[in-house]
Scaffold this motif. Structure first.
Motif, PDB file in Angstrom:
ATOM      1  N   VAL A   1       0.740  -1.268   0.064  1.00  0.00           N
ATOM      2  CA  VAL A   1       0.129  -0.159  -0.175  1.00  0.00           C
ATOM      3  C   VAL A   1       0.880   1.291  -0.121  1.00  0.00           C
ATOM      4  O   VAL A   1       0.681   2.377  -0.787  1.00  0.00           O
ATOM      5  CB  VAL A   1      -0.954   0.056   1.142  1.00  0.00           C
ATOM      6  CG1 VAL A   1      -1.721   1.247   1.227  1.00  0.00           C
ATOM      7  CG2 VAL A   1      -1.890  -1.221   1.274  1.00  0.00           C
TER       8      VAL A   1
ATOM      9  N   ILE B   1       0.935   4.383  -2.627  1.00  0.00           N
ATOM     10  CA  ILE B   1       0.827   5.878  -2.275  1.00  0.00           C
ATOM     11  C   ILE B   1       1.761   6.694  -2.961  1.00  0.00           C
ATOM     12  O   ILE B   1       1.666   7.907  -3.214  1.00  0.00           O
ATOM     13  CB  ILE B   1       0.382   6.188  -0.769  1.00  0.00           C
ATOM     14  CG1 ILE B   1      -0.923   5.279  -0.521  1.00  0.00           C
ATOM     15  CG2 ILE B   1       0.448   7.390  -0.415  1.00  0.00           C
ATOM     16  CD1 ILE B   1      -0.944   5.005   1.288  1.00  0.00           C
TER      17      ILE B   1
ATOM     18  N   VAL C   1      -4.851  15.149  -0.759  1.00  0.00           N
ATOM     19  CA  VAL C   1      -5.199  13.902  -0.583  1.00  0.00           C
ATOM     20  C   VAL C   1      -4.116  12.790  -0.181  1.00  0.00           C
ATOM     21  O   VAL C   1      -4.579  11.876   0.192  1.00  0.00           O
ATOM     22  CB  VAL C   1      -5.454  13.776  -2.091  1.00  0.00           C
ATOM     23  CG1 VAL C   1      -5.888  12.555  -2.613  1.00  0.00           C
ATOM     24  CG2 VAL C   1      -6.790  14.596  -2.540  1.00  0.00           C
TER      25      VAL C   1
ATOM     26  N   PHE D   1      -4.115  12.350   3.463  1.00  0.00           N
ATOM     27  CA  PHE D   1      -5.544  11.763   3.824  1.00  0.00           C
ATOM     28  C   PHE D   1      -5.344  10.258   3.580  1.00  0.00           C
ATOM     29  O   PHE D   1      -5.602   9.351   4.470  1.00  0.00           O
ATOM     30  CB  PHE D   1      -6.926  12.239   2.953  1.00  0.00           C
ATOM     31  CG  PHE D   1      -8.087  11.473   3.252  1.00  0.00           C
ATOM     32  CD1 PHE D   1      -8.880  11.916   4.367  1.00  0.00           C
ATOM     33  CD2 PHE D   1      -8.442  10.307   2.675  1.00  0.00           C
ATOM     34  CE1 PHE D   1      -9.800  11.282   4.812  1.00  0.00           C
ATOM     35  CE2 PHE D   1      -9.413   9.391   2.936  1.00  0.00           C
ATOM     36  CZ  PHE D   1     -10.440  10.032   3.923  1.00  0.00           C
ATOM     37  N   VAL D   2      -4.704   9.744   2.287  1.00  0.00           N
ATOM     38  CA  VAL D   2      -4.422   8.506   1.732  1.00  0.00           C
ATOM     39  C   VAL D   2      -3.734   7.784   2.811  1.00  0.00           C
ATOM     40  O   VAL D   2      -3.654   6.702   3.261  1.00  0.00           O
ATOM     41  CB  VAL D   2      -4.078   8.348   0.571  1.00  0.00           C
ATOM     42  CG1 VAL D   2      -4.141   6.870   0.228  1.00  0.00           C
ATOM     43  CG2 VAL D   2      -5.025   9.132  -0.291  1.00  0.00           C
TER      44      VAL D   2
ATOM     45  N   LEU E   1      -5.365   6.920   6.023  1.00  0.00           N
ATOM     46  CA  LEU E   1      -6.259   5.900   5.907  1.00  0.00           C
ATOM     47  C   LEU E   1      -5.632   4.526   5.658  1.00  0.00           C
ATOM     48  O   LEU E   1      -5.920   3.696   5.953  1.00  0.00           O
ATOM     49  CB  LEU E   1      -6.987   6.068   4.275  1.00  0.00           C
ATOM     50  CG  LEU E   1      -8.021   5.163   3.772  1.00  0.00           C
ATOM     51  CD1 LEU E   1      -9.153   4.819   4.758  1.00  0.00           C
ATOM     52  CD2 LEU E   1      -8.696   5.687   2.567  1.00  0.00           C
ATOM     53  N   ALA E   2      -4.390   4.670   4.899  1.00  0.00           N
ATOM     54  CA  ALA E   2      -3.793   3.388   4.591  1.00  0.00           C
ATOM     55  C   ALA E   2      -3.319   2.748   6.074  1.00  0.00           C
ATOM     56  O   ALA E   2      -3.415   1.722   6.346  1.00  0.00           O
ATOM     57  CB  ALA E   2      -2.309   3.799   3.896  1.00  0.00           C
TER      58      ALA E   2
ATOM     59  N   ARG F   1      -4.891   3.434   8.897  1.00  0.00           N
ATOM     60  CA  ARG F   1      -5.944   2.997   9.685  1.00  0.00           C
ATOM     61  C   ARG F   1      -6.281   1.355   9.244  1.00  0.00           C
ATOM     62  O   ARG F   1      -6.534   0.418   9.971  1.00  0.00           O
ATOM     63  CB  ARG F   1      -6.971   3.715   9.485  1.00  0.00           C
ATOM     64  CG  ARG F   1      -7.097   4.936  10.287  1.00  0.00           C
ATOM     65  CD  ARG F   1      -7.209   4.683  11.994  1.00  0.00           C
ATOM     66  NE  ARG F   1      -8.317   3.768  12.388  1.00  0.00           N
ATOM     67  CZ  ARG F   1      -9.555   4.249  12.557  1.00  0.00           C
ATOM     68  NH1 ARG F   1      -9.521   5.680  12.387  1.00  0.00           N
ATOM     69  NH2 ARG F   1     -10.623   3.993  12.930  1.00  0.00           N
ATOM     70  N   THR F   2      -6.328   1.366   7.537  1.00  0.00           N
ATOM     71  CA  THR F   2      -6.501  -0.014   7.005  1.00  0.00           C
ATOM     72  C   THR F   2      -5.474  -0.938   7.750  1.00  0.00           C
ATOM     73  O   THR F   2      -6.037  -2.223   7.836  1.00  0.00           O
ATOM     74  CB  THR F   2      -6.375   0.380   5.514  1.00  0.00           C
ATOM     75  OG1 THR F   2      -7.186   1.486   5.257  1.00  0.00           O
ATOM     76  CG2 THR F   2      -6.921  -1.009   4.936  1.00  0.00           C
TER      77      THR F   2
ATOM     78  N   MET G   1      -6.469  -1.806  11.043  1.00  0.00           N
ATOM     79  CA  MET G   1      -7.861  -2.832  11.241  1.00  0.00           C
ATOM     80  C   MET G   1      -7.518  -4.093  10.631  1.00  0.00           C
ATOM     81  O   MET G   1      -8.090  -5.201  10.984  1.00  0.00           O
ATOM     82  CB  MET G   1      -9.020  -2.034  10.659  1.00  0.00           C
ATOM     83  CG  MET G   1      -9.263  -0.960  11.276  1.00  0.00           C
ATOM     84  SD  MET G   1     -10.053  -1.233  12.922  1.00  0.00           S
ATOM     85  CE  MET G   1     -11.735  -2.129  12.655  1.00  0.00           C
ATOM     86  N   ASN G   2      -7.081  -4.334   9.296  1.00  0.00           N
ATOM     87  CA  ASN G   2      -6.976  -5.522   8.564  1.00  0.00           C
ATOM     88  C   ASN G   2      -5.794  -6.383   8.824  1.00  0.00           C
ATOM     89  O   ASN G   2      -5.746  -7.584   8.552  1.00  0.00           O
ATOM     90  CB  ASN G   2      -7.294  -5.093   7.032  1.00  0.00           C
ATOM     91  CG  ASN G   2      -8.661  -4.778   6.869  1.00  0.00           C
ATOM     92  OD1 ASN G   2      -9.438  -5.566   6.407  1.00  0.00           O
ATOM     93  ND2 ASN G   2      -8.790  -3.429   6.677  1.00  0.00           N
TER      94      ASN G   2
END
Lengths: 495, 112
Positions: B25, B29, B83, B86-87, B90-91, B93-94, B97-98
């Motif tokens: 990921v 980015i 952006v 933000f990404v 987001l990455a 947090r992903t 979580m995952n």
């Protein structure tokens, strides 16, 4: 020159920022958000009427005369879409007030919705193509925040893909803008149109227009819709509904604007490609809708079919076809919003999303069941509901341009739409009840009011077609004759 | 000069494409960040590299350089900065979580 043009953008932004400071007063936030969108709806109706009576209105920011400054332009097409998007958002916000959990509401849910609506309305109204890019980004960033809001496992996984695809699409948009500016030396849409008309649309410009086609196709879900089904299934109902009703429609708007105003002179290349893409989209959407077992997925594929169908209207490149596309675009925003709200409510009531695991809902919720029936008839285009007139006009356009393949595929899709929704209707609403009568969770009155309002819009758009007709005719006339638009903007200047 | 700049754009896009096609990921980015730089250089080049003086009436008497590409790039940089920030969050947090930053492992459709 009148300031009304900027209000649909600026009011949601100001309120959105105000709501940041009212983070913990949830009731106040809900009231302010809904009231703001209601006011924006009223303002946009006034604007639509003003455009109809006095022609295209525009506003040069800071008094920079076109083509030098950024400007907002309201013609009938843009105003009609602003009216529809504002009304639909008001209804969805009403639904959101009771369904979105407080933890999401506290994380600035209403602020993001208002910012997204500002981006949507800005995209409709802007008269400068770089400003269109900026408005797209405003809308997208708000949508990124909305799709990730809540931070559940599945939601984060899918939104990462959604965000990255859109980042790459925005990059292609920038590249297209760079080529366009390098070739024509201007970014004002009317000025671009004028220069293309004067210099002729040579192969280089047609290629640039095709780069724009790729960008907007990705945003609209035309052919490049593969990201759409999962992305629209993960967020909560109200957010998914906002996306389904508004986001793809902005892409469609941009496509119609680009290929009627700026690059309309090579229809044998551009419009033919759009036609082929529309056919593949419709067929793909139909296959998806037929194959899906999850009712949410069926609804999402109906969005895809809708996108393809509207762009058939553009591909015919006739005045009737465009009138049909405008009618159908408005209808699709309202009807898809209602469809998603109903599907979301069904899932919330039964905690199931598989089509075979639900049945007999009409005994528990009779009015709700008939609402689904209305939206099904509207989407299938049964008169006198709102989908009918759009379908007829698109069909007439396809016949007038003798594109019979488009005609057959377009109307064939109607049957599939009807079948896929009828499947939900028969299996989920009829049959044995799974919830014993009397044990059901009572339907929330506010939710019902929001859905009834949207159903009212569908019915009145169908019965009031005569009332809307003059505005739609005016919109299509401006689209078919870009000179009207160019003259309105560049009357006092033009270099 | 334009040719050199366009080659630079080409190299940037090449590097970015390589990064975006990778499975991690974070690399993807970084790829999008480099991609946006490619677009900025492209705008600058296609807008015409330095042809005249600074576009300030008091300081020079023309011919002036077109200032618009810079304005466009400034806007684009601000947007891509926001952006990318933000990404990245987001990455992160992903990943939390995952439990993975591998796109192969982040596959799957909505039904499962």
């Amino acid at each position: 020159m009148t300031n009304i043009v900027v209000l649909p953008l600026i009011l949601p932004i100001i309120t959105g920022i105000l709501l940041v400071f009212l983070r913990h007063q949830l009731v106040l936030q809900r009231i302010i958000a809904v009231v703001t969108m209601a006011i924006v709806s009223i303002i946009s109706v006034i604007m639509l009427h003003q455009v109809y009576t006095s022609g295209i209105i525009y506003l040069d920011f800071s008094g920079w005369a076109p083509p030098f400054g950024i400007l907002f332009v309201a013609d009938s097409f843009a105003s009609l879409l602003v009216v529809t998007s504002s009304i639909v958002t008001t209804c969805i916000l009403l639904y959101a007030t009771t369904t979105i959990e407080p933890k999401r509401e506290k994380m600035f849910f209403y602020t993001f919705v208002l910012l997204m609506v500002a981006g949507v309305n800005g995209s409709f109204l802007t008269g400068d193509i770089f400003n269109l890019f900026v408005c797209f980004e405003v809308m997208l960033l708000a949508s990124y925040a909305l799709i990730t809001l809540g931070g559940e496992k599945l939601q984060l996984r899918e939104s990462l893909k959604y965000v990255l695809i859109n980042v790459v699409a925005s990059w292609i948009f920038l590249v297209a803008l760079a080529y366009l500016y390098g070739t024509l030396g201007t970014l004002n849409m009317a000025h671009i149109a004028q220069r293309v008309a004067e210099a002729g649309q040579d192969p280089l410009l047609t290629t640039i227009s095709l780069v724009f086609l790729v960008v907007f196709a990705l945003k609209a879900g035309l052919l490049l819709y593969q990201w759409l089904p999962t992305a629209y299934s993960v967020p909560p109902t109200a957010i998914a509904t906002l996306f389904a009703a508004l986001l793809t429609k902005v892409g469609i708007y941009a496509l119609i604007r680009t290929f009627t105003l700026m690059f309309p002179y090579e229809p044998s290349v551009t419009h033919r490609i759009i036609g082929i893409m529309a056919i593949i989209t419709v067929v793909g959407g139909c296959l998806g809708a037929l194959a899906a077992k999850d009712i949410r997925t069926i609804a999402v594929y109906n969005v895809v079919i809708g996108v393809g169908f509207i762009l058939i209207g553009l591909a015919t490149n006739t005045e009737q076809g465009l009138q049909g596309a405008i009618y159908y675009l408005m209808h699709d925003m309202v009807a898809k919003a209602l469809l998603f709200l109903i599907i979301g409510t069904m899932i919330a009531l039964t905690s199931e999303s598989h089509i075979d695991k639900m049945s007999g809902l009409i005994r528990n919720y009779p009015l709700f069941g008939w609402l689904f029936f209305i939206v099904m008839c509207a989407l299938a285009g049964i008169p006198p509901l709102s989908g009918f007139i759009g379908k007829v006009l698109i069909g007439q356009g396809a016949i007038a341009s003798s594109s019979y393949v488009l005609l057959i595929i377009g109307f064939g899709s109607t049957i599939i739409v009807l079948y896929s929704l009828l499947r939900i209707f028969l299996s989920c609403f009829f049959g044995e009840t799974i919830i014993p009568t009397g044990d059901e969770t009572p339907m929330n009155k506010v939710n019902m009011a929001a859905m009834l309002l949207l159903a009212g819009c569908i019915i009145s758009l169908g019965f009031g077609a005569e009332l809307v007709a003059p505005y739609v005719k005016d919109a299509a006339a401006v689209l078919m004759n870009p000179d009207i638009y160019i003259k309105a903007i560049l009357a006092n200047g033009g270099v | 000069m334009e040719t050199v700049m366009l080659v630079v754009v080409g190299i940037l896009v090449m590097v970015a494409t390589y990064l975006i096609l990778s499975r991690q990921v974070l690399k993807v980015i970084l790829g999008t960040a480099i991609l946006s730089h490619a677009a900025h250089v492209l705008i600058l080049t296609l807008g015409g590299l330095k042809k005249g003086n600074v576009p300030l009436i008091d300081d020079s008497d023309g011919p002036y350089t077109d200032a618009l590409p810079q304005a466009l790039i400034l806007t684009a940089i601000v947007i891509s900065f926001a952006v990318t920030a933000f990404v990245l969050v987001l990455a992160f947090r992903t990943y939390r979580m995952n439990g993975t930053d591998d796109f192969e492992a982040l596959r799957g459709n909505i039904d499962d």
